[in-house]
Design an enzyme around this catalytic site. Structure first.
Site, mmCIF file in Angstrom:
data_model
loop_
_atom_site.group_PDB
_atom_site.id
_atom_site.type_symbol
_atom_site.label_atom_id
_atom_site.label_comp_id
_atom_site.label_asym_id
_atom_site.label_seq_id
_atom_site.Cartn_x
_atom_site.Cartn_y
_atom_site.Cartn_z
ATOM 1 N N HIS A 133 29.481 35.543 33.145
ATOM 2 C CA HIS A 133 28.223 34.520 32.782
ATOM 3 C C HIS A 133 28.740 33.973 34.880
ATOM 4 O O HIS A 133 27.818 33.718 35.484
ATOM 5 C CB HIS A 133 28.129 33.892 32.382
ATOM 6 N N GLU A 134 29.566 33.049 35.313
ATOM 7 C CA GLU A 134 30.118 32.539 36.508
ATOM 8 C C GLU A 134 30.699 33.662 37.545
ATOM 9 O O GLU A 134 29.756 32.867 39.241
ATOM 10 C CB GLU A 134 31.937 31.573 36.477
ATOM 11 N N ILE A 135 31.173 35.062 37.440
ATOM 12 C CA ILE A 135 31.616 36.390 38.112
ATOM 13 C C ILE A 135 29.656 37.059 38.681
ATOM 14 O O ILE A 135 29.467 36.620 40.103
ATOM 15 C CB ILE A 135 32.013 36.733 37.495
#
Length: 165
Positions: A133-135
């Site tokens: 999600h963060e990448i």
């Protein structure tokens, strides 16, 4: 460490791919400290530079049960399992709105730590979903884009209603 203002969706900076950090310096360490304080205040379990308008490839994660938060500079997925899992996702940039997203159940992520050392981490389950999600966010892919059209439209309507209310 100051708590920074969080960009709200649909701010176009959230769709901008983040620049590589390279070797972390004092400014990146200060950004990581600010991100941690901002994430805790939000509250959330993950945050990136772009969430606060710093369009740099920095992620901070602090999941329940972690002994300490982890900072990932220039993270990238180097392997993903064929098996998938679904977890509810949301964003500090769209508080109060979430939906299930299907992603690979396990990943291996290469990154640089704050001391400039190259690292790799294999993650499963919720941690794997959070890293992906963060990448994605670092790549300018807001989590809504991982939803089908109908579910995405419903999430946007919930967000618009929350912002009006």
């Amino acid at each position: 460490m100051p708590v920074r203002p969080i960009l709200r969706w649909p701010d176009p900076r959230l769709a901008t791919p983040a620049a590589p950090v390279g070797t972390p310096d004092a400014a990146i360490r200060a950004l990581a400290d600010d991100l941690l304080d901002t994430m805790r205040a939000a509250p959330g379990v993950g945050i990136t530079g772009p969430h606060v308008g710093a369009i740099l490839r920095v992620v901070v994660l602090e999941l329940p049960g972690d002994a300490a938060p982890t900072v990932y500079c220039d993270p990238r997925v180097v392997w993903a399992s064929d098996e998938t899992a679904r977890f509810t996702e949301g964003s500090v940039s769209m508080p109060g709105v979430g939906d299930e997203v299907e992603r690979p159940a396990s990943v291996r992520v290469a990154y640089v730590d704050l001391d400039g050392r190259a690292r790799e981490e294999t993650a499963e389950g919720f941690r794997a979903a959070c890293l992906q999600h963060e990448i994605d966010q670092l790549d300018g892919i807001f989590w809504l884009r991982r939803l089908g059209r109908v579910r995405r439209e419903r999430a946007v309507k919930r967000w618009e209603k929350a912002r009006r209310g």
